[in-house]
Design a protein around this motif. Structure first.
Motif, mmCIF file in Angstrom:
data_model
loop_
_atom_site.group_PDB
_atom_site.id
_atom_site.type_symbol
_atom_site.label_atom_id
_atom_site.label_comp_id
_atom_site.label_asym_id
_atom_site.label_seq_id
_atom_site.Cartn_x
_atom_site.Cartn_y
_atom_site.Cartn_z
ATOM 1 N N SER A 27 4.298 -35.950 -16.403
ATOM 2 C CA SER A 27 5.633 -36.097 -15.714
ATOM 3 C C SER A 27 6.467 -36.112 -16.728
ATOM 4 C CB SER A 27 5.302 -37.436 -14.657
ATOM 5 O OG SER A 27 4.369 -37.344 -13.759
ATOM 6 N N ASP A 28 6.432 -36.979 -17.747
ATOM 7 C CA ASP A 28 7.468 -37.047 -18.703
ATOM 8 C C ASP A 28 6.985 -36.346 -19.965
ATOM 9 O OD1 ASP A 28 8.661 -39.283 -17.118
ATOM 10 O OD2 ASP A 28 7.252 -40.775 -17.847
ATOM 11 N N LEU A 29 5.617 -35.993 -20.148
ATOM 12 C CA LEU A 29 5.218 -35.151 -21.267
ATOM 13 C C LEU A 29 4.524 -34.065 -20.686
ATOM 14 C CD1 LEU A 29 3.501 -38.441 -23.025
ATOM 15 C CD2 LEU A 29 5.595 -37.387 -23.742
ATOM 16 N N ILE A 30 4.890 -32.727 -21.370
ATOM 17 C CA ILE A 30 4.350 -31.714 -20.497
ATOM 18 C C ILE A 30 3.538 -30.780 -21.648
ATOM 19 C CG2 ILE A 30 5.207 -29.384 -19.352
ATOM 20 C CD1 ILE A 30 6.041 -32.061 -17.803
ATOM 21 N N ASP A 31 2.514 -30.488 -21.154
ATOM 22 C CA ASP A 31 1.581 -29.721 -22.225
ATOM 23 C C ASP A 31 0.682 -28.826 -21.202
ATOM 24 O OD1 ASP A 31 0.958 -29.003 -24.874
ATOM 25 O OD2 ASP A 31 -1.002 -29.754 -24.188
ATOM 26 N N LEU B 223 13.867 -29.557 -32.160
ATOM 27 C CA LEU B 223 13.865 -28.113 -31.537
ATOM 28 C C LEU B 223 13.438 -27.388 -32.433
ATOM 29 C CD1 LEU B 223 17.712 -28.319 -30.063
ATOM 30 C CD2 LEU B 223 15.269 -28.547 -28.898
ATOM 31 N N SER B 224 11.890 -26.796 -32.386
ATOM 32 C CA SER B 224 11.415 -25.948 -33.309
ATOM 33 C C SER B 224 10.228 -25.219 -32.337
ATOM 34 C CB SER B 224 10.867 -26.709 -34.356
ATOM 35 O OG SER B 224 9.844 -25.852 -35.052
ATOM 36 N N PRO B 225 10.085 -23.991 -32.720
ATOM 37 C CA PRO B 225 8.617 -23.411 -32.191
ATOM 38 C C PRO B 225 7.558 -23.494 -33.037
ATOM 39 C CG PRO B 225 10.117 -21.815 -33.399
ATOM 40 C CD PRO B 225 10.810 -23.217 -33.318
ATOM 41 N N ASP B 226 7.836 -24.205 -34.087
ATOM 42 C CA ASP B 226 6.699 -24.619 -35.107
ATOM 43 C C ASP B 226 6.024 -25.557 -35.097
ATOM 44 O OD1 ASP B 226 5.353 -23.407 -37.302
ATOM 45 O OD2 ASP B 226 6.920 -23.347 -38.554
ATOM 46 N N ILE B 227 4.968 -25.753 -34.282
ATOM 47 C CA ILE B 227 4.143 -27.011 -34.360
ATOM 48 C C ILE B 227 3.494 -27.164 -35.862
ATOM 49 C CG2 ILE B 227 1.908 -28.119 -33.425
ATOM 50 C CD1 ILE B 227 3.029 -27.151 -30.648
ATOM 51 N N PRO B 228 2.835 -26.274 -36.138
ATOM 52 C CA PRO B 228 1.888 -26.283 -37.559
ATOM 53 C C PRO B 228 2.955 -27.207 -38.565
ATOM 54 C CG PRO B 228 1.686 -24.285 -36.712
ATOM 55 C CD PRO B 228 2.616 -24.719 -35.862
ATOM 56 N N ARG C 276 10.034 -41.264 -33.108
ATOM 57 C CA ARG C 276 9.823 -41.254 -31.939
ATOM 58 C C ARG C 276 10.466 -40.025 -31.204
ATOM 59 N NH1 ARG C 276 12.368 -44.532 -29.116
ATOM 60 N NH2 ARG C 276 13.701 -45.523 -30.667
ATOM 61 N N LEU C 277 9.775 -38.925 -30.982
ATOM 62 C CA LEU C 277 10.304 -37.640 -30.273
ATOM 63 C C LEU C 277 10.660 -37.965 -28.919
ATOM 64 C CD1 LEU C 277 7.812 -35.033 -31.472
ATOM 65 C CD2 LEU C 277 9.856 -35.516 -32.416
ATOM 66 N N GLN C 278 12.070 -37.191 -28.801
ATOM 67 C CA GLN C 278 12.451 -37.433 -27.535
ATOM 68 C C GLN C 278 12.210 -36.576 -26.379
ATOM 69 O OE1 GLN C 278 16.740 -37.528 -29.378
ATOM 70 N NE2 GLN C 278 16.817 -39.238 -27.899
ATOM 71 N N LEU C 279 11.856 -35.220 -26.741
ATOM 72 C CA LEU C 279 11.502 -34.080 -25.815
ATOM 73 C C LEU C 279 10.194 -34.351 -25.074
ATOM 74 C CD1 LEU C 279 13.686 -31.293 -27.205
ATOM 75 C CD2 LEU C 279 14.356 -33.164 -25.976
ATOM 76 N N PRO C 280 10.257 -33.798 -23.968
ATOM 77 C CA PRO C 280 9.001 -33.978 -23.186
ATOM 78 C C PRO C 280 7.777 -32.807 -23.634
ATOM 79 C CG PRO C 280 10.484 -32.838 -21.574
ATOM 80 C CD PRO C 280 11.070 -33.362 -23.131
ATOM 81 N N PHE C 281 8.164 -31.804 -24.502
ATOM 82 C CA PHE C 281 7.519 -30.692 -25.058
ATOM 83 C C PHE C 281 7.006 -30.872 -26.536
ATOM 84 C CE2 PHE C 281 11.166 -29.384 -22.136
ATOM 85 C CZ PHE C 281 10.534 -29.094 -20.980
ATOM 86 N N TRP D 170 8.151 -23.780 -26.514
ATOM 87 C CA TRP D 170 7.376 -22.453 -26.211
ATOM 88 C C TRP D 170 7.798 -21.969 -24.807
ATOM 89 C CZ3 TRP D 170 4.786 -22.429 -21.531
ATOM 90 C CH2 TRP D 170 4.523 -23.672 -20.942
ATOM 91 N N LEU D 171 8.291 -22.904 -23.813
ATOM 92 C CA LEU D 171 8.663 -22.468 -22.605
ATOM 93 C C LEU D 171 9.902 -21.700 -22.679
ATOM 94 C CD1 LEU D 171 8.152 -22.574 -19.405
ATOM 95 C CD2 LEU D 171 9.159 -24.822 -19.471
ATOM 96 N N LEU D 172 10.963 -22.097 -23.555
ATOM 97 C CA LEU D 172 12.259 -21.480 -23.705
ATOM 98 C C LEU D 172 11.882 -20.124 -24.457
ATOM 99 C CD1 LEU D 172 15.146 -22.278 -23.435
ATOM 100 C CD2 LEU D 172 15.249 -23.030 -25.632
ATOM 101 N N GLN D 173 10.741 -19.969 -25.393
ATOM 102 C CA GLN D 173 10.364 -18.767 -25.828
ATOM 103 C C GLN D 173 10.217 -17.839 -24.709
ATOM 104 O OE1 GLN D 173 8.229 -21.272 -29.016
ATOM 105 N NE2 GLN D 173 7.582 -19.180 -28.987
ATOM 106 N N ALA D 174 9.200 -18.315 -23.737
ATOM 107 C CA ALA D 174 8.698 -17.369 -22.824
ATOM 108 C C ALA D 174 9.873 -17.049 -21.929
ATOM 109 C CB ALA D 174 7.671 -18.179 -21.900
#
Length: 528
Positions: free
Chosen positions: A64-68, A406-411, A423-428, A432-436
């Motif tokens: 809900s608040d965290l999307i994976d 804001l990054s596609p680069d998890i590694p 404390r990260l703010q975003l739910p993602f 990746w979803l923006l990339q898609a």
């Protein structure tokens, strides 16, 4: 005057001394990899999951608040480590590593109990193989230590050892059998495609027991039914406690995630990592078909084939997808050599050769893994790497503070985030979803879609980012230049340019000031 010849020390005490030196030397590969897995950085995916678990303890709701895209079990398994870090001086990575070390010790203890049970003889070479090789295999994943594949491969070991006893009709104490079964079921439940492993193993067990004592008795074996019951209960719990997973996340997976960055299975099979693992699997299949050295090498090979199937259906060919293949394949190969030595050598010769044979296996597998893996070289160079520099900057500017990422680069990013406890703010976990949604350029030649023309998935990302930044302006921000989004009409996708089209985001961003750049990551801090 003729000098006295140098004579090697002989006798029982000297032999015992040499054996202990050999034992200690044979554990060197395990100690090298242990030092590597205990050193920063934590694996990026492991760090991202741990961050979500920490946020769950802070009150954010999964899906809900965290999307994976991952099912909930891996996040639940990370909650004890997140809790330990919250209620102690431990950092989250340190707490997680303690939990994983306890799990490794528990697996070694269960395997040790199973091997010592009466009913089948374990020769000296096999005992040496297990002594030297099994601890190494539990940590040989190196930088992939803590990944779901590594956890699954580790938790499956007692189950695989017990499967040989089941085929041979040897009794196992009920509590020990239940423990081995449940922790294996837990590991296999981490990803749906992991179920290929128990499917092949149980098929082999059923086939072997079909002749003796017969199909009816084999079907009464409680192990597969206990595992199936565990998986059914877990599936029901997702519907009950995490309804948004099927209602919200799974549609995103099918609509956008599955086609993002994947390749056909046959193309994945032709990559260097997956192709090498496939050769190992086929070679083991040939060896176990040509030899009669007990059921455990065959069971491990069946597990290897299931691990290969699980890797191929993920369509990525990433290194951690193949950890089970190398882990189980390493033990299968070692056992073939050890049992061959126990059978082919006289008992006294086997006892003398066993320590050297076991230590040699550990060094051979360790050197093979060092040659082709990241550990320990990544850990040695971490302070000078992009991730190490980001970690130092975040610890100085965003420790325990809200951070916009804001990054596609998890590694590169997530180990640094964990180390700073930002404390990260975003739910993602990433963009990746923006990339898609931007794999194809918008109609009409525009670089960005207007909010009114956005798909529901893109509008979801847009609203979440804008609303969260407005609700809690970040203390710091890390924005990556590279977006993994194709250029359109010669125009590069820019994260800040994209979101600053919203007046609310632009106003909240007004107090952010540039603070430098680290290898393509733009850094910002808030000035109140």
């Amino acid at each position: 005057m003729t000098p006295e010849p140098i004579r090697a020390e002989t006798g029982p005490s000297a032999r015992l001394h040499r054996e202990w030196l050999l034992r200690l030397g044979g554990l060197v590969p395990s100690l090298i990899f242990l030092a590597a897995v205990l050193s920063p950085p934590l694996n990026h995916d492991v760090a991202a999951v741990l961050d979500f678990a920490s946020r769950m303890l802070g009150g954010e709701r999964l899906y809900s608040d965290l999307i994976d895209v991952n099912p909930p079990l891996i996040f639940l398994l990370n909650l004890p480590a997140a809790w330990m870090a919250r209620h102690s001086a431990l950092t989250p990575p340190d707490a997680l590593l303690i939990c994983l070390m306890v799990a490794c010790a528990g697996v070694l203890a269960l395997v040790g109990l199973l091997v010592r049970l009466p009913g089948r003889l374990t020769g000296p070479a096999e005992r040496a193989c297990l002594f030297f090789l099994l601890p190494l295999l539990l940590v040989s994943a190196g930088h992939d230590f803590g990944q779901r594949e590594q956890i699954m491969a580790m938790l499956a070991f007692p189950y695989l050892f017990m499967a040989e006893r089941r085929i041979e009709g040897l009794p196992t104490p009920r509590w020990l059998g239940l423990a081995a079964t449940l922790i294996a079921a837990l590991g296999f439940a981490l990803k749906p495609h992991f179920l290929a492993v128990p499917a092949l193993v149980e098929a082999l067990v059923l086939l072997a027991r079909f002749r003796r004592p017969g199909l009816a008795v084999a079907l009464r074996d409680p192990v597969p039914w206990v595992m199936a019951g565990f998986w059914a209960a877990y599936l029901a719990s997702i519907f009950l406690f995490f309804p948004d997973y099927f209602g919200r996340v799974v549609p995103l997976v099918f609509d956008w995630y599955l086609d993002l960055g994947g390749a056909p299975w046959w193309r994945v099979l032709l990559t260097d990592l997956t192709g090498s693992a496939a050769i190992l699997a086929l070679a083991l299949l040939g060896f176990v078909a040509a030899t009669r050295l007990g059921w455990l090498p065959r069971l491990l090979t069946a597990a290897v084939m299931g691990g290969m199937a699980a890797a191929l259906v993920q369509h990525k060919g990433w290194s951690y997808h193949l950890v089970p293949v190398w882990t189980w394949g390493g033990l299968a190969g070692g056992l073939l050599l050890a049992r061959g030595a126990d059978r082919g050598l006289r008992p006294a010769e086997a006892r003398r050769a066993a320590p050297l044979l076991g230590a040699g296996m550990a060094f051979a597998f360790g050197l093979f893994t060092l040659r082709g893996g990241d550990a320990p070289w990544m850990e040695v160079r971490y302070g000078e790497s992009t991730g190490g520099k980001l970690s130092a900057w975040l610890q100085g500017h965003a420790r325990e503070k809200p951070l916009l990422l804001l990054s596609p680069d998890i590694p590169v990013v997530y180990p640094a985030v964990n180390e700073a406890e930002a404390r990260l703010q975003l739910p993602f976990m990433s963009t990746w979803l923006l990339q898609a949604v931007y794999q194809q350029c918008p109609a009409g030649g525009a670089r960005y879609r207007d909010p009114a023309a956005m798909t529901p998935a893109e509008r979801f990302v847009w609203d979440e980012v804008v609303e969260r930044v407005v609700a809690e302006p970040p203390a710091a921000a890390v924005i990556q230049r590279w977006t993994a989004i194709p250029d359109c009409a010669g125009q590069r996708f820019d994260f800040l340019e994209y979101f600053r089209r919203d007046p609310r985001f632009a106003a909240a961003w007004g107090k952010m000031r540039p603070a430098g750049e680290i290898d393509g990551f733009f850094l910002f801090i808030r000035e109140d």
